[in-house]
Design a protein around this motif. Structure first.
Motif, short mmCIF file in Angstrom:
data_model
loop_
_atom_site.label_atom_id
_atom_site.label_comp_id
_atom_site.label_asym_id
_atom_site.label_seq_id
_atom_site.Cartn_x
_atom_site.Cartn_y
_atom_site.Cartn_z
N HIS A 191 23.39 32.18 -61.01
CA HIS A 191 22.70 33.02 -59.36
C HIS A 191 23.39 32.92 -58.14
CE1 HIS A 191 23.98 27.93 -60.40
NE2 HIS A 191 24.19 28.37 -59.42
N SER A 200 19.07 30.23 -64.25
CA SER A 200 19.87 30.82 -64.44
C SER A 200 20.82 30.15 -65.35
CB SER A 200 19.95 29.54 -62.92
OG SER A 200 21.38 28.68 -62.69
N GLY A 209 18.63 34.70 -56.40
CA GLY A 209 19.19 34.99 -54.74
C GLY A 209 19.87 35.86 -54.54
N GLU A 210 20.02 36.74 -55.23
CA GLU A 210 20.88 37.84 -54.78
C GLU A 210 20.45 39.27 -55.39
OE1 GLU A 210 24.17 37.83 -56.83
OE2 GLU A 210 25.76 36.15 -56.41
N GLY A 214 19.96 25.69 -53.23
CA GLY A 214 19.94 23.71 -52.50
C GLY A 214 20.79 24.85 -51.90
N PRO A 215 20.72 23.99 -50.44
CA PRO A 215 22.44 24.29 -49.24
C PRO A 215 23.23 23.90 -49.72
CG PRO A 215 20.82 22.18 -49.16
CD PRO A 215 20.26 22.96 -50.17
N HIS A 216 24.12 24.06 -50.41
CA HIS A 216 25.41 23.44 -51.59
C HIS A 216 26.05 23.44 -52.37
CE1 HIS A 216 25.04 20.35 -47.85
NE2 HIS A 216 24.30 19.58 -48.37
N THR A 217 25.03 24.65 -53.10
CA THR A 217 25.01 25.60 -54.61
C THR A 217 25.37 25.86 -54.61
OG1 THR A 217 23.41 26.12 -54.51
CG2 THR A 217 22.92 24.58 -55.21
N GLU A 218 26.50 26.68 -55.28
CA GLU A 218 28.51 27.63 -55.29
C GLU A 218 27.30 28.68 -56.48
OE1 GLU A 218 30.33 27.84 -53.63
OE2 GLU A 218 30.43 25.71 -52.02
N LYS A 276 25.36 32.04 -54.11
CA LYS A 276 25.92 30.96 -53.78
C LYS A 276 24.60 30.45 -52.95
CE LYS A 276 28.89 29.00 -50.32
NZ LYS A 276 29.85 29.21 -49.90
N GLY A 277 23.75 29.02 -52.67
CA GLY A 277 23.10 28.79 -51.82
C GLY A 277 21.20 28.82 -52.29
N SER A 278 21.58 29.26 -53.32
CA SER A 278 19.98 29.80 -53.64
C SER A 278 19.29 29.07 -54.06
CB SER A 278 20.28 31.14 -55.04
OG SER A 278 20.85 30.45 -56.34
#
Length: 522
Positions: free
Chosen positions: A275, A270, A328-329, A281-285, A277-279
């Motif tokens: 990373h 990372s 996550g992308e 955790g649900p609240h990560t930018e 958005k949300g990759s």
């Protein structure tokens, strides 16, 4: 006893005073005349009965206004003022006669040129200074000052030589010698960090091997291919990497350094590649990684050999194609960065043990620079010591301190396992704790360490010769091994092949014995 006589100028006044002293059979030690109307006398202490008759007689001399005792003669005051000034000067100051014999030396000169056991006054200046023939310069009876580079105990100084000419009452000039003031070479403007025309000038060195290395680095700085910098801890790998960046065409773009050994595996990818958005955790930018932040510039991967196999595979792909995917992308990101890697050990050794990918090794090892350890370029120790002393005094806001002869010898003979960084830290701590203006060997805070130069004793006992030789060999390798970052460099030190040294280390179980693993190809 000293007397001060206040009077008006009159021909024969001094003769009248001297006649009184002769009448009282007083041994005159000195007389000084001040043109502003004062006469000073210096003679042995007198009994009160003699002294009470002397004072009225002097007062009765025509044109004498007053007589009183004083604590010192004007010349004595000047002498003590001069001595105090010399003692407080941080730079070595010497006065030599016309033949080059030292007749005056301040405390800094005594501490720098010699030690407390040997006085330098009365000795020839050529015994202590080299690099410039002071005696030959004196023989020419020079009229003008000169500034010359000299060497004192292996350290470089600028010597300011001021010729002394004495004028007598007839106006005739006579050559009497010279005053020599020495200043540490780093005080010259060419050494002031942050004011260099060349990015590599910030690396202070006079060693031929380092100068060759800097020439190679200057040529490599213009290229955009990966650069591998090898060297022990504290030799200045990041400093050289920054200089390569500043000397290249990416100098106006970002330079970002990351310590791969300090990044846990779960965050390393990372940090480097970013990373989505949300990759995580649900609240990560969404976050840009190091490579994306440094687009157009340079990224230094320090301790790249500590990367995990998984991260090595992603780095290899990025180097090949210049693009990557954030965690996550699915969309690829294309960036243009130059990669510089630094390692303490020989990467080829880690390739041999399966800890580093062979294909990545050859991608990174396009251009290579190996910085020698400080113990391998001992001629730089004095130069660096003066430089770091100057920098430390500036940071602490104190006057420049001097390093005496014993201090320089201790620095020169120490093994420096932590290299240049250790030297800088030792001087900073020692100067910070120093009360005076001169640093001695006793002021240095140096940890005791085993070095390759210590004697190695092996008792034969009940062993055979072959067993004793192996024990002796094992002891030498055990002491040398921590000071060399790779078996290849250790082999060069011992004059053996790399294979022979690797086999002996394995036989004696010296160093980290690892199970060979095959690299993971992805």
């Amino acid at each position: 006893m000293r007397l001060e006589i206040t009077c008006d100028d009159r021909l024969g006044l001094c003769q009248d005073v001297l006649q009184i002293l002769r009448d009282h059979e007083i041994d005159l030690r000195g007389i000084e005349v001040d043109p502003r109307g004062k006469i000073f006398l210096n003679f042995p202490e007198l009994e009160f009965a003699d002294f009470q008759h002397l004072m009225p007689e002097i007062r009765r001399i025509p044109n004498v206004k007053d007589v009183k005792t004083v604590a010192f003669m004007p010349s004595e005051r000047e002498h003590f003022e001069f001595s105090l000034l010399l003692r407080k000067l941080p730079d070595p100051v010497l006065s030599v006669d016309a033949k080059g014999i030292i007749d005056i030396a301040n405390d800094a000169a005594q501490a720098t040129l010699s030690d407390a056991r040997q006085q330098i006054t009365g000795t020839a200046i050529s015994q202590w200074l080299s690099g410039f023939n002071v005696v030959r310069w004196l023989e020419r009876q020079p009229k003008d000052d000169t500034l010359e580079q000299v060497s004192i105990s292996g350290a470089k100084y600028f010597a300011d030589l001021l010729p002394i000419w004495v004028t007598d009452e007839t106006g005739r000039n006579s050559f009497a010698g010279a005053v020599v003031t020495c200043k540490p070479q780093p005080l010259s403007g060419q050494w002031q960090r942050g004011h260099h025309s060349d990015a590599f000038d910030q690396i202070v060195t006079e060693h031929p091997a380092m100068k060759r290395l800097l020439k190679e680095a200057a040529r490599m700085a213009e290229l955009s291919v990966p650069l591998l910098i090898q060297g022990e801890t504290g030799v200045g790998k990041e400093l050289l990497a920054r200089a390569c960046h500043q000397a290249g065409n990416r100098a106006q773009q970002p330079f970002l350094a990351v310590n791969c050994a300090a990044l846990p595996d779960n965050v390393a990818e990372s940090e480097l590649f970013g990373h989505g958005k949300g990759s995580l955790g649900p609240h990560t930018e969404a976050k840009k990684g190091i490579f994306e932040q440094a687009n157009g510039g340079t990224v230094l991967l320090d301790a790249v050999s500590e990367m995990s196999n998984e991260l090595q595979a992603k780095l290899l792909r990025f180097i090949q194609y210049g693009r990557f995917r954030r965690i996550g992308e699915e969309q690829e990101v294309t960036v243009d960065v130059r990669i510089i890697c630094s390692v303490q050990n020989d990467l080829l050794d880690r390739v041999a043990t399966g800890e580093f990918r062979e294909d990545l090794y050859y991608r990174l090892n396009v251009l290579t620079l190996t910085i020698p350890a400080l113990r391998e370029r001992r001629s730089d120790i004095h130069l660096l010591a003066d430089y770091f002393s100057l920098q430390t005094c500036h940071k602490l806001g104190r006057s420049l301190i001097t390093l005496n002869r014993n201090c320089r010898e201790r620095l020169q003979n120490y093994h420096w396992p932590g290299n240049v960084r250790q030297l800088e830290n030792v001087l900073f701590r020692s100067i910070s704790m120093l009360d005076g203006e001169r640093l001695s060997a006793d002021d240095l805070h140096l940890p005791e360490s085993l070095t390759a130069y210590e004697s190695v004793a092996v008792e034969l006992g009940d062993q055979t010769l072959d067993e004793a030789v192996k024990k002796f060999e094992s002891t030498i390798l055990s002491r040398l091994y921590p000071s060399y970052p790779s078996t290849r460099q250790l082999a060069r030190k011992l004059g053996l092949s790399h294979t022979a040294v690797a086999n002996k280390l394995r036989e004696y179980k010296i160093g980290k014995q690892r199970t060979k693993k095959r690299p993971v190809n992805r």
